[in-house]
Enzyme design. Structure first.
Site, mmCIF file in Angstrom:
data_model
loop_
_atom_site.group_PDB
_atom_site.id
_atom_site.type_symbol
_atom_site.label_atom_id
_atom_site.label_comp_id
_atom_site.label_asym_id
_atom_site.label_seq_id
_atom_site.Cartn_x
_atom_site.Cartn_y
_atom_site.Cartn_z
ATOM 1 N N ASN A 89 37.811 49.367 9.606
ATOM 2 C CA ASN A 89 36.531 50.071 9.727
ATOM 3 C C ASN A 89 36.134 50.208 11.189
ATOM 4 O OD1 ASN A 89 34.791 51.358 8.005
ATOM 5 N ND2 ASN A 89 33.951 49.497 7.091
ATOM 6 N N TYR A 108 -0.343 21.367 2.446
ATOM 7 C CA TYR A 108 0.115 20.409 3.453
ATOM 8 C C TYR A 108 -0.506 19.052 3.144
ATOM 9 C CZ TYR A 108 1.834 18.843 7.984
ATOM 10 O OH TYR A 108 2.478 18.170 8.974
ATOM 11 N N ALA A 128 46.779 39.641 9.186
ATOM 12 C CA ALA A 128 46.992 38.257 8.755
ATOM 13 C C ALA A 128 45.805 37.397 9.152
ATOM 14 C CB ALA A 128 48.281 37.714 9.364
ATOM 15 N N LYS A 178 22.539 40.410 6.840
ATOM 16 C CA LYS A 178 23.070 39.717 5.665
ATOM 17 C C LYS A 178 21.927 39.136 4.837
ATOM 18 C CE LYS A 178 27.220 38.376 4.074
ATOM 19 N NZ LYS A 178 28.495 39.078 4.147
ATOM 20 N N ASP A 181 31.391 35.611 10.031
ATOM 21 C CA ASP A 181 31.867 36.037 11.352
ATOM 22 C C ASP A 181 32.349 34.871 12.220
ATOM 23 O OD1 ASP A 181 31.256 38.521 10.478
ATOM 24 O OD2 ASP A 181 29.543 38.855 11.780
ATOM 25 N N ASP A 188 33.592 36.647 4.894
ATOM 26 C CA ASP A 188 34.601 37.518 5.516
ATOM 27 C C ASP A 188 35.955 37.341 4.836
ATOM 28 O OD1 ASP A 188 32.945 38.507 7.799
ATOM 29 O OD2 ASP A 188 32.874 36.374 8.219
#
Length: 754
Positions: free
Chosen positions: A286, A39, A195, A94, A137, A162
């Site tokens: 799923n 620092y 879609a 993730k 998401d 996604d």
């Protein structure tokens, strides 16, 4: 999900330290000086350097390996719009996957904002922190707008996983499925159920691969995306068809591929039966697919099936893509993730699935012999080769498409760096493989009626490491080969009980009797002994039928080595046989001896063990730096065992002054140069990384290598048997396939040395 699984899921996230990721320091922090460097005031100089040259941020900070996983929680898994707070466990997950699969560091960032423009501004504001951004998401159609805007306005790699993760992985599966059935992508008719973000991205990438847009029909919850509909948004209008079909049932007739990204049980058996020959069905809803794997394969035996589930073949799993795509993008400091990089990832995955599968992948998935085919279209997530296959392909595509700001010149060096990141590097084993390939030798596998031995034989044949010779019942061996579809058709099999070997058996009995008749063996005893595989295999090598022998997977060590000593014997001038184990550590290999044969070696025995071990170390291309171990340090204890070691060192110093060896010394000091320098600056091995440890007795040696293997988790290669007249090596009882492969390589190298 059953109640127990749900309970375990709650406990997994809550028990111990809550959540799944943490931040840890990468620099020292234990002293006041460390803290001052970390620092103020030490941090000021790097700050000023970055102000002067912004590119230095990659040199002095973690930006180059840091990805933001960003979500507003509007489309979390199959749970829908549950908000940013409820979506946080997914983002942490993730982050965990990024780290364990590609060593990419992650901050998960949940933003409480649904307005696309405001969300874009928030992401842009924090972007300087990161080397890349993974959007997650975010619901359609806003996700398309958000990603497109951010890709244009930021100069770091960004991807909405996604959309593109499913597109990339399913593209790899599609390429391999088409290869299996002999169809061309430009000719096939594709029906996409769904879609949303993933469906649109998959369709776009399939077109980039060569699919004809006129042959693609998308279906949403209201029917076919058709030009006569008035309820289509701008994204859907791009894929509207004018074909005379309006329902999924009409569209699916004669289709070559069904891609499902919609809802459970949508595709009926009747619809599946109406598809073309060898239909490709990727049912990715799923946890329940559009048609179950069992029902689909029962309905049609020519269907090629993939799902999003891990309990069926061909799981379309995004973890095969995003960690390695970002790894490659970060490593060349790409300004974006473009179509060329996505296609490169898909093609790399498809190619990897056609390669022989590492045994650790078979073990992880409880199978015996995964190989390219209808049930194995894409690699498994546990395949250690993913990072060195996909990341370089993505990095190269970034360079060739002009979005890379850093070039990679030496691709083998880069792959080695990737392996090191993941703890996969093993230069010793690569060296062993290279040495074996130069001059493969015939290695007799005496336990060839065992699947693991045959699987190891297949691996060394495929990698051209050795010429295995299989010994055992030809009928049993061929049955195992057929059951597991092993590629061993041209490998020689020796069946001791076959009629054509009757005369050979008589000759071997006579030879054994001549060798042992003055050591108490009768002719009748020789006949009985020669019926044992361990004696017969040794005699085959003695008579030149093979260059080396490997056995013992079902027998204890003494029962395996004794026949070899009776038949082959020890080298002329050699007094003892010894055994070495190689311990694979991050710092390099450690050679441990004698771990297998001599219970209480004398000083003279220790001298011979040390010299034998030194020759083996040299055979592996290293100079031996040897510590003779004890519980004493250079005369600190005058007991029989330390004195014995001390005497051996004295003899070695006198007769082999060129050898880097010293002792007696404790193990911790032998492996710590600072400790050695502090107290024993006179040691001959000071300033040398000790790579060879000689133990004073069998008990300590045997205990040490087994502890290093089981408690510390180090990979062990061995035992390497030294002093035999011809190459003889022994497997540990219950050895795994990789251990057998290692020992075949040891046998080849020994035969080369002979």
């Amino acid at each position: 999900m059953d109640k127990l699984f749900r309970k375990d899921a709650f406990n997994y996230h809550a028990l111990g330290r809550p959540g799944k990721i943490e931040v840890i320091p990468t620099k020292p922090y234990s002293t006041q000086r460390d803290l001052s460097l970390a620092y103020t005031p030490g941090v000021a100089d790097p700050c000023l350097a970055i102000k002067k040259n912004p590119e230095d941020v990659y040199k002095y900070t973690a930006k180059g390996n840091l990805v933001a996983v960003i979500s507003n929680g509007t489309a979390v898994l199959g749970l829908g719009d549950i908000g940013p707070l409820a979506g946080k466990p997914v983002m942490e997950g993730k982050g965990l996957l990024f780290k364990v699969f590609a060593d990419v560091d992650v901050f998960d960032i949940e933003i409480n904002e649904k307005d696309p423009d405001k969300l874009i501004e928030a992401v842009k504001a924090i972007a300087p922190t990161f080397g890349g951004i993974n959007l997650e998401d975010i619901k359609a159609p806003e996700c398309f707008y958000i990603e497109d805007r951010l890709k244009e306005e930021l100069d770091i790699p960004l991807m909405h996983d996604d959309q593109h993760g499913t597109a990339i992985i399913s593209s790899a599966g599609l390429l391999n499925a088409l290869d299996l059935i002999g169809k061309k992508i430009e000719d096939i008719k594709i029906v996409v159920s769904g879609a949303g973000a993933a469906a649109v991205s998959c369709t776009r990438l399939y077109i980039k691969l060569g699919a004809n847009p006129k042959n693609i029909v998308l279906v949403d919850s209201h029917g076919v995306i058709h030009k006569d509909r008035t309820d289509l948004n701008e994204i859907k209008k791009q894929f509207a068809t004018d074909l005379p079909v309006h329902t999924l049932e009409e569209a699916i007739k004669g289709a070559d591929m069904f891609l499902g990204l919609s809802v459970a049980d949508l595709l009926s058996p009747e619809m599946l039966l109406s598809m073309a020959d060898n239909p490709i069905v990727f049912a990715l809803a799923n946890p329940v697919p559009e048609i179950s794997y069992d029902l689909a394969t029962k309905t049609r035996d020519d269907v090629i099936m993939a799902t999003g589930r891990s309990d069926y073949p061909n799981q379309i799993n995004n973890v095969l893509g995003f960690p390695f795509i970002f790894r490659g993008a970060l490593d060349v400091r790409a300004s974006k993730i473009n179509d060329e990089m996505k296609l490169a990832a898909a093609k790399a995955l498809a190619g990897l699935a056609r390669e022989p599968v590492p045994e650790e992948v078979n073990i992880a998935f409880g199978t015996n012999n995964l190989k390219f085919g209808p049930d194995y279209l894409i690699p498994k997530p546990t395949d250690p080769r993913l990072i060195e296959t996909v990341a370089p392909a993505v990095a190269l595509a970034a360079m060739e498409s002009g979005v890379a700001r850093r070039s990679i010149e030496d691709w083998e060096k880069y792959k080695e760096e990737l392996r090191k990141r993941m703890g996969l590097t093993n230069p010793l084993k690569r060296q062993m493989k290279a040495t074996c390939r130069k001059d493969p030798k015939r290695v007799l596998l005496a336990d060839a009626e065992h699947y693991k031995v045959l699987k190891a034989a297949e691996i060394v044949v495929n990698e051209k490491l050795a010429e295995p010779v299989l010994m055992g019942s030809e009928r049993k061996i061929k049955k195992i080969i057929a059951e597991h579809e092993l590629e061993l058709n041209d490998v020689r099999i020796i069946d001791p009980k076959a009629p054509e070997n009757k005369e050979k058996m008589k000759d071997y009995v006579r030879q054994l009797f001549e060798k042992r008749k003055r050591r108490g063996m009768t002719l009748l005893a020789a006949k009985e002994y020669m019926k044992l595989d361990s004696y017969y295999s040794s005699m085959l090598v003695e008579n030149g039928e093979a260059d080396a022998v490997l056995s013992g997977i079902n027998r204890n060590y003494p029962d395996t080595i004794r026949p070899a000593l009776h038949v082959i014997g020890i080298k002329e001038g050699v007094q003892i046989v010894s055994g070495i184990y190689i311990v694979i550590t991050k710092e390099g290999p450690l050679f441990l001896s004698d771990c297998t044969v001599n219970k209480q070696p004398s000083a003279d025995d220790l001298v011979e063990i040390t010299l034998q071990t030194a020759e083996v170390v040299k055979r592996f291309g290293m100079e031996p730096n040897i510590a003779m171990l004890s519980y004493s340090n250079f005369g600190s204890v005058d007991a029989s065992e330390p004195v014995k070691v001390r005497q051996a060192v004295s003899i070695l110093h006198e007769k082999n002054p060129e050898l880097m060896v010293d002792g007696e010394i404790q193990a911790n000091i032998a492996l710590d140069q600072e400790l050695m320098k502090e107290s024993f600056s006179f040691a001959k091995i000071l300033g040398k990384r000790v790579n060879t440890l000689i133990f004073p007795d069998l008990s300590s040696a045997n205990i040490a290598y087994k502890l290093l293997n089981k408690a510390a988790g180090f990979e062990i290669i061995g035992p390497i048997l030294n002093g035999m007249n011809k190459p003889v090596h022994v497997l540990q009882m219950g050895s795994g396939v990789n251990e057998i492969v290692n020992m075949i390589m040891v046998a080849v190298m020994d035969a080369q040395n002979q």
